[in-house]
Design a protein around this motif. Structure first.
Motif, short mmCIF file in Angstrom:
data_model
loop_
_atom_site.label_atom_id
_atom_site.label_comp_id
_atom_site.label_asym_id
_atom_site.label_seq_id
_atom_site.Cartn_x
_atom_site.Cartn_y
_atom_site.Cartn_z
N LEU A 129 -83.36 3.04 54.72
CA LEU A 129 -83.92 2.68 56.02
C LEU A 129 -84.31 1.20 56.05
O LEU A 129 -84.10 0.52 57.07
N ARG A 130 -84.86 0.69 54.95
CA ARG A 130 -85.17 -0.74 54.88
C ARG A 130 -83.90 -1.58 54.99
O ARG A 130 -83.88 -2.59 55.69
N GLU A 131 -82.84 -1.17 54.29
CA GLU A 131 -81.56 -1.89 54.37
C GLU A 131 -81.06 -1.96 55.81
O GLU A 131 -80.49 -2.97 56.22
N LEU A 132 -81.24 -0.88 56.55
CA LEU A 132 -80.75 -0.80 57.91
C LEU A 132 -81.74 -1.35 58.94
O LEU A 132 -81.41 -1.45 60.13
N GLY A 133 -82.95 -1.69 58.48
CA GLY A 133 -83.97 -2.20 59.39
C GLY A 133 -84.48 -1.16 60.36
O GLY A 133 -84.78 -1.46 61.51
N LEU A 134 -84.58 0.08 59.88
CA LEU A 134 -84.98 1.20 60.73
C LEU A 134 -86.25 1.85 60.22
O LEU A 134 -86.57 1.79 59.04
#
Length: 181
Positions: free
Chosen positions: A26-31
């Protein structure tokens, strides 16, 4: 197993062994940590498609869940539901995430496992329809869901619809990741 103190009902919040990997993804995707206008619009589309007063795009964290996309109809009952952030043991999305399968609850009170959830008495939730958002790495990021304050016969059509909407949203998230969205 956990008992929810205010109601005394049994509440089974499943163990989420994928939470650490999900948090990284989720951090990688900015979500999962702020509202997202595009996901709010998607939640509205979900609500409109299944004719529900509430809908959300929910990302599950370790101890909390966050509705980056959220919609409630203007004429929806004033119950304080939904909120952008909920504890992990509120609602049904964490169950969808852990089991990795869609969930249809036409009347949550028909199921002992779900009837004692805090959103039933505290927010008036009576029916739930949700599907997992599984990314290309096989990680379940969260859910697309719809909720009503009255029992609903979602049926096979509702199940198929929420799965289609989840697949569409995952494709959109992949486009974002690939820089096309």
């Amino acid at each position: 197993m956990t008992y929810y103190e205010s109601t005394g009902h049994l509440l089974l919040t499943p163990v989420d062994r994928e939470a650490p990997a999900r948090a990284v993804r989720l951090r990688e995707l900015g979500l999962g940590d702020r509202p997202d206008r595009e996901l709010d619009l998607f939640a509205r589309r979900v609500a409109d498609t299944v004719a529900a007063p509430y809908a959300g795009v929910n990302f599950a964290g370790g101890e909390r869940q966050f509705f980056a996309g959220l919609y409630h109809a203007a004429d929806a009952p004033a119950s304080g539901y939904p909120a952008r952030e909920l504890p992990r043991d509120h609602g049904y999305c964490p169950y969808v995430v852990v089991r990795r399968r869609a969930l249809v609850l036409e009347d949550v009170r028909d199921f002992a496992r779900f009837a004692g959830n805090a959103v039933v008495d505290g927010s008036g939730v009576r029916s739930y329809l949700g599907a997992p958002l599984t990314d290309r790495r096989g990680i379940v990021l969260g859910t697309v869901c719809a909720v009503d304050t009255v029992p609903r016969r979602w049926g096979a059509e509702g199940l198929a619809t929420v799965k289609e909407l989840a697949a569409e949203l995952v494709a959109l998230l992949h486009e974002r990741e690939d820089g096309r969205g």
